[in-house]
Write an enzyme that holds these catalytic residues in place. Structure first.
Site, PDB file in Angstrom:
ATOM      1  N   CYS A 104      37.726   1.693   6.816  1.00 50.70           N
ATOM      2  CA  CYS A 104      37.161   0.351   6.624  1.00 50.70           C
ATOM      3  C   CYS A 104      37.253  -0.064   5.166  1.00 50.70           C
ATOM      4  O   CYS A 104      37.588  -1.210   4.847  1.00 50.70           O
ATOM      5  CB  CYS A 104      35.709   0.323   7.096  1.00 50.70           C
ATOM      6  SG  CYS A 104      34.903  -1.293   6.922  1.00 50.70           S
ATOM      7  N   CYS A 155      29.311   2.210  12.770  1.00 49.99           N
ATOM      8  CA  CYS A 155      28.740   0.896  13.077  1.00 49.99           C
ATOM      9  C   CYS A 155      29.177   0.353  14.422  1.00 49.99           C
ATOM     10  O   CYS A 155      28.432  -0.396  15.063  1.00 49.99           O
ATOM     11  CB  CYS A 155      29.063  -0.099  11.965  1.00 49.99           C
ATOM     12  SG  CYS A 155      30.814  -0.514  11.805  1.00 49.99           S
TER      13      CYS A 155
END
Length: 375
Positions: free
Chosen positions: A101, A193
């Protein structure tokens, strides 16, 4: 400077934005919308993609009196992080989605858009220190996040700011409390997440489907069957579907994963020891800067797993990585071979090998590679 503060809704990014403002920069706050269904992300999941997190970030921006925006990178996030995560597990790797990410979203998509809009830098709440292009570990050894920033390029680092890296976490929370931020006592985010319930194996099973295979011991004898190699990682002991101990009375661990044959191998703890690592997809590692061979410390997990090593940069002209992926334009035409001076356990393909140079003022991050083979 005109800067974009990436505001996750947590305490670290809140204080980072506040410090950038105090330093006299022109700051806007940006929350990254990464979930394609944020309403489905459980509030309080300790992730960073829920509507609750977005609202927390907005409240901090309002308190600071800075503009606030939500930028939607959910399509990029799905393609570059979630799909990569699934694909990696499907071929027997153990990826780090937070590292990916940072590489593809926070310091590529976000930074590229910020620069295109005329901003000079991106500000984040990562615990790392940056000075003149040199990145060092954060002061707080318990919170140091330099490992997950090892994928950044020199060009990206020229446009990064990490304001909280010179402070320990308890002081960051006190600073947030003094500033009146409601997130001062908010728990740290540490779940994946996009898997807020923490059930990684169930998530992967839903994405990949059943791919039955065999579990074998070191002698090649079949000891069990399994539903897919994605349910395992190197060094795993629990959840193997086996008696806790082997015939020799010793615990059994996953020592190898062969996705091509669907075979998971289990063995003793000593079978996990690795003394050689080969990595490709290198970032920032250049023979022109470091030489072909140099001493370093190598870290293979976000927390722990640091040993001294000899690194060798070897020509690697192949257009694809060892895992069969095409190399991107910013990937080096060489690979890294690491000779570990102390053995490491639980080293898996797909993890990042991040190398450091020891320094009394704080270890210097030299660069990273993706682990493709061990011995």
């Amino acid at each position: 400077m005109r800067v974009v503060a990436a505001m996750s809704g947590g305490v670290d990014s809140a204080v980072a934005a506040a410090r950038a403002l105090e330093e006299g920069h022109e700051v806007i706050g940006v929350h990254l919308a990464l979930s394609q269904s944020p309403e489905a992300v459980r509030a309080g999941s300790r992730g960073c993609c829920s509507l609750e997190d977005s609202a927390d970030a907005r409240r901090v921006a309002d308190k600071l009196g800075i503009p606030f925006y939500v930028w939607d990178f959910s399509d990029r996030f799905k393609a570059d992080v979630i799909d990569d995560f699934v694909d990696s597990y499907a071929i027997g790797e153990t990826p780090n989605p937070c590292l990916r990410c940072n590489e593809k979203i926070k310091f590529e998509a976000l930074l590229d858009r910020s620069i295109a809009l005329g901003f000079d830098a991106v500000v984040t709440g990562h615990y790392a220190r940056l000075d003149g292009g040199v990145m060092r570990r954060g002061i707080d050894a318990n919170k140091d996040q330099s490992y997950v920033l090892g994928v950044l390029t020199d060009e990206q680092l020229e446009h990064c700011m990490f304001p909280v890296g010179d402070t320990i976490k308890p002081e960051i929370r006190e600073e947030a409390k003094d500033a009146g931020f409601g997130v001062a006592s908010k728990p740290d985010s540490h779940d994946i997440c996009f898997i807020p319930d923490g059930r990684t194996q169930a998530f992967l099973g839903n994405k990949i489907g059943l791919r039955p295979g065999l579990m074998k011991d070191a002698s090649g004898e079949t000891v069990a069957e399994h539903e897919g190699v994605y349910g395992f990682t190197i060094g795993q002991r629990k959840g193997l579907g086996l008696p806790r101990e082997g015939l020799d009375g010793q615990p059994r661990f996953v020592t190898d994963i062969n996705a091509a044959t669907g075979t998971v191998t289990v063995g003793r703890r000593e079978d996990l020891q690795v003394r050689e690592i080969v990595a490709d997809r290198l970032k920032r590692l250049d023979p022109a800067k470091h030489g072909r061979e140099f001493e370093c410390d190598v870290q293979v997990r976000a927390h722990g797993g640091v040993v001294p090593a000899i690194a060798r940069l070897v020509d690697d002209p192949e257009p694809v990585t060892a895992a069969g992926r095409e190399k991107s334009e910013d990937e080096a035409p060489w690979r890294m071979e690491l000779e570990l001076l102390e053995p490491l356990e639980g080293v898996a393909r797909g993890q990042a090998a991040v190398v450091y140079q020891r320094d009394p003022e704080g270890d210097i991050l030299l660069g990273s590679g993706t682990i493709r083979a061990t011995a």
